[in-house]
Design a protein around this motif. Structure first.
Motif, PDB file in Angstrom:
ATOM      1  N   PHE A  84      -9.095  33.442   3.648  1.00 36.33           N
ATOM      2  CA  PHE A  84     -10.145  32.527   3.440  1.00 36.33           C
ATOM      3  C   PHE A  84     -11.632  31.942   4.790  1.00 36.33           C
ATOM      4  CE2 PHE A  84      -5.128  31.761   3.471  1.00 36.33           C
ATOM      5  CZ  PHE A  84      -5.104  31.658   1.774  1.00 36.33           C
TER       6      PHE A  84
ATOM      7  N   GLN B 253     -13.457  34.686   8.838  1.00 40.28           N
ATOM      8  CA  GLN B 253     -12.798  34.848   7.566  1.00 40.28           C
ATOM      9  C   GLN B 253     -10.953  35.463   7.949  1.00 40.28           C
ATOM     10  OE1 GLN B 253     -14.187  37.205   4.782  1.00 40.28           O
ATOM     11  NE2 GLN B 253     -15.071  35.250   3.740  1.00 40.28           N
TER      12      GLN B 253
ATOM     13  N   TYR C  14      -4.730  36.265   0.611  1.00 42.16           N
ATOM     14  CA  TYR C  14      -5.567  36.140   0.623  1.00 42.16           C
ATOM     15  C   TYR C  14      -6.468  35.950   1.534  1.00 42.16           C
ATOM     16  CZ  TYR C  14      -2.061  33.450  -2.603  1.00 42.16           C
ATOM     17  OH  TYR C  14      -1.454  33.380  -3.817  1.00 42.16           O
TER      18      TYR C  14
ATOM     19  N   SER D 257     -11.143  26.545   4.892  1.00 49.15           N
ATOM     20  CA  SER D 257     -10.908  25.842   3.918  1.00 49.15           C
ATOM     21  C   SER D 257     -10.228  27.217   2.654  1.00 49.15           C
ATOM     22  CB  SER D 257     -12.546  25.847   4.026  1.00 49.15           C
ATOM     23  OG  SER D 257     -13.686  25.257   4.994  1.00 49.15           O
ATOM     24  N   THR D 258      -9.435  26.034   2.099  1.00 50.91           N
ATOM     25  CA  THR D 258      -8.704  27.013   0.659  1.00 50.91           C
ATOM     26  C   THR D 258      -9.652  25.420  -0.165  1.00 50.91           C
ATOM     27  OG1 THR D 258      -7.059  25.025   0.896  1.00 50.91           O
ATOM     28  CG2 THR D 258      -6.799  27.800   2.322  1.00 50.91           C
ATOM     29  N   LYS D 259      -8.836  26.058  -1.303  1.00 44.63           N
ATOM     30  CA  LYS D 259      -8.821  25.254  -2.293  1.00 44.63           C
ATOM     31  C   LYS D 259      -8.291  23.763  -3.031  1.00 44.63           C
ATOM     32  CE  LYS D 259      -6.039  27.505  -5.474  1.00 44.63           C
ATOM     33  NZ  LYS D 259      -6.024  28.262  -7.142  1.00 44.63           N
ATOM     34  N   GLU D 260      -7.171  24.087  -2.039  1.00 40.95           N
ATOM     35  CA  GLU D 260      -6.519  23.395  -2.055  1.00 40.95           C
ATOM     36  C   GLU D 260      -6.964  21.970  -1.138  1.00 40.95           C
ATOM     37  OE1 GLU D 260      -5.109  26.266  -1.976  1.00 40.95           O
ATOM     38  OE2 GLU D 260      -4.416  26.592  -4.107  1.00 40.95           O
TER      39      GLU D 260
END
Length: 161
Positions: A72, A60, A70, A90-93
């Motif tokens: 990730f 992470q 944040y 990896s992100t929500k975007e």
């Protein structure tokens, strides 16, 4: 929806230091936080992951953007010291990829950073296409800090026998 990988930026720098030292400054978290204004820490699954990185290793990455912090999910996609490190975050975007390629250039090092992304949806794809130039400028500034840090801290005297 299956979106293709988009190039965000390619950054090329010549750094006045040997490849092994430049690689160390990209690979050692204790050094990275000295030049990288985003990274707070990386959290590894085991102590061996930090000491012996390898492709497929997951960790992470805790980062700060502005005043927000944040965490990730990250994975090392390539590790060939001192020539190549690849990371996937990896992100929500979407999924972001960073590949660092290092080459010897005499007593200097050529560093190529390739940044790309697979956006999570058409909106993120549109934003990446419209504002990718701004991200490139932000990353260029970070890697200029790396260059400055390396050149200020490398001790050329240690190579003289």
């Amino acid at each position: 929806m299956n979106l293709e990988r988009l190039n965000v930026a390619n950054i090329e720098l010549y750094i006045d230091a040997p490849i092994d030292y430049v690689f160390k400054c990209l690979d050692d978290d204790a050094i990275i936080v000295k030049w990288n204004s985003f990274l707070i820490e990386n959290i590894y699954e085991t102590p061996d992951d930090y000491l012996y990185p390898k492709p497929g290793m997951k960790f992470q990455s805790v980062q700060r953007f502005g005043k927000k912090q944040y965490t990730f999910d990250a994975e090392m996609t390539a590790y060939n010291s001192p020539y190549h490190v690849g990371l996937k975050v990896s992100t929500k975007e979407g999924i972001s990829f960073t590949d660092y390629y290092l080459e010897r250039a005499g007593s200097h090092t050529k560093l190529i950073v390739e940044l790309s992304t697979i956006p999570s949806n058409w909106w993120q794809r549109t934003l990446t296409k419209l504002f990718g130039w701004a991200a490139k400028g932000m990353y260029q500034e970070e890697y200029e800090k790396l260059k400055e840090y390396v050149e200020e801290t490398y001790d050329w005297e240690q190579d003289i026998e």
